[in-house]
Design an enzyme around this catalytic site. Sequence first.
Site, PDB file in Angstrom:
ATOM      1  N   LYS A 137     -25.216  11.132 -22.504  1.00 55.07           N
ATOM      2  CA  LYS A 137     -26.286  10.581 -23.331  1.00 55.07           C
ATOM      3  C   LYS A 137     -26.855   9.282 -22.731  1.00 55.07           C
ATOM      4  CE  LYS A 137     -25.537  13.427 -27.011  1.00 55.07           C
ATOM      5  NZ  LYS A 137     -24.367  14.269 -26.733  1.00 55.07           N
TER       6      LYS A 137
HETATM    7  C1  PLP Z   1     -24.156  15.604 -26.972  1.00 53.92           C
HETATM    8  C2  PLP Z   1     -23.078  16.238 -26.172  1.00 53.92           C
HETATM    9  C3  PLP Z   1     -23.123  17.605 -25.864  1.00 53.92           C
HETATM   10  C4  PLP Z   1     -24.190  18.521 -26.385  1.00 53.92           C
HETATM   11  O1  PLP Z   1     -25.460  18.234 -25.837  1.00 53.92           O
HETATM   12  P1  PLP Z   1     -26.786  18.806 -26.523  1.00 53.92           P
HETATM   13  O2  PLP Z   1     -27.907  18.182 -25.787  1.00 53.92           O
HETATM   14  O3  PLP Z   1     -26.725  18.356 -27.960  1.00 53.92           O
HETATM   15  O4  PLP Z   1     -26.738  20.276 -26.415  1.00 53.92           O
HETATM   16  C5  PLP Z   1     -22.126  18.111 -25.045  1.00 53.92           C
HETATM   17  N1  PLP Z   1     -21.122  17.338 -24.586  1.00 53.92           N
HETATM   18  C6  PLP Z   1     -21.056  16.022 -24.871  1.00 53.92           C
HETATM   19  C7  PLP Z   1     -19.915  15.226 -24.352  1.00 53.92           C
HETATM   20  C8  PLP Z   1     -22.018  15.430 -25.667  1.00 53.92           C
HETATM   21  O5  PLP Z   1     -21.955  14.123 -25.948  1.00 53.92           O
END
Ligand code: PLP
Length: 467
Positions: free
Chosen positions: A112
Amino acid sequence: MDYISTRGRAPALDFEGATLAGLASDGGLYVPRTWPRFSAEEIAAMAGLPYAQLAARVMAPFVAGSLTEERLLELTTEAYGRFAHDAVTPLVQLDGQQWLLELFHGPTLAFKDVALQLLGLLFEEFLGRSERNLTIVGATSGDTGSAAIDAVAGRAKVDIFMLHPRGRVSDVQRRQMTTVLAPNVHNLALEHASFDDAQAIVKRMFNDQAMTGRFAIGAVNSINWARLMAQVVYYFAAGLQLGAPHRKVAFSVPTGNFGDVFAGYVAAQMGLPIERLIVATNVNDILHRALAQGDYSQGTVTPTAAPSMDIQVSSNFERLLFDLNGRDGLALAEQMAGFEATRAMQLTNAQREGAAALFASARADADEMASTIRWAWEHCGELIDPHTACGLFAARTAGIAAEVPVVTLATAHPAKFPEAVERATGQRPSLPARVGDLFEREEKYVTLGGTYEAVAAFVAEHASPKV
Ligand SMILES: *Cc1c(COP(=O)(O)O)cnc(C)c1O
């Protein structure tokens, strides 16, 4: 470049407007009016660029009219300068076919950060052009919250209200949010709520005129287009290293809200040769059911060792359905209204066939996650987190032809989920030094009942009005 809503009724906005608006006023999501496309020569010319420069090159068409490529490069240089690895998103080889794209070298140890470090700077840039204040309201299953808070803590003209389901995020995840004591940061722990409940509260606030009349409500969830845009870059980075544009690559993506994997779809629309996008879920498998059987119906959320994927409504799937519908926003609005009323929908044949041309899917249960964590440790000496394990499980079982490299997106650092990693391998991953004293720091958060009214009242009391 201008941006249109997937539900066909909201006004088109430029990049600046779409970034600050988050959700469209008709309940839809903003997408670029057309997909920009690079030629094979243009892609070949990107090989070897440092990450910040590649980022500016790939994103320039999306910000046209709101930012110059030179200014964008200044912002990407600042955002990615905060990463602990100079390659920003290094690629690690596991075996003759499998690769890991490490996306967790940012300040909060999950992918993120790649988008949110940039988004924080974009907010500051655009708010600096006017007298507006922004009220960010977000929901987190763990990682968005800490990454968004890190990106906006202490910044002028922005307040952030981050909702998390109480007791459903890991200790590391919670502390990364609640130990940030900046006065513009508000952590709300919702009782008796899942991530889906929290996300529904956020979406409702965007459509509540009593709130939007007083506050400029902004989004840091992946309903915000700018986040997905920033994630397109690392598909190019990995593809180029493995031979693009002359060679196809497959990607396996641990998926919750369909944001990260949608960015892969965008990369494919932009000309990156992608053999297949593998959508990996845990037992919360609405996307696997939708892609394999056309059945997009909401189950109940089962907590797993991969909490950031414990999601049963994947907001960004709507962006794919929009394209698969021939971009007919009004038809999609009707289909989504049906889903919102019944919590179930059947994909049309055109949508199923369109999706099957690029996407595959798989689901990993608890044993499959654990055995994949063990495999990566015993065969490759790599500790991987449970989310990444879902992706790698899917990558290894998807039946991709042996000559096609398969890149699993490593979405979180293993030290964010030490118990699951230790159970599977006997090794306890240690937190990188940059977050080392997390467990000594003071925490600050408020606990609220998981209702819309409680959250709206808290935000109204603590946020700054628009102007
Ligand atoms: C947010 C997240 C996901 C999922 O990603 P999306 O974009 O919501 O599909 C997978 N793994 C981790 C560690 C995350 O923080």
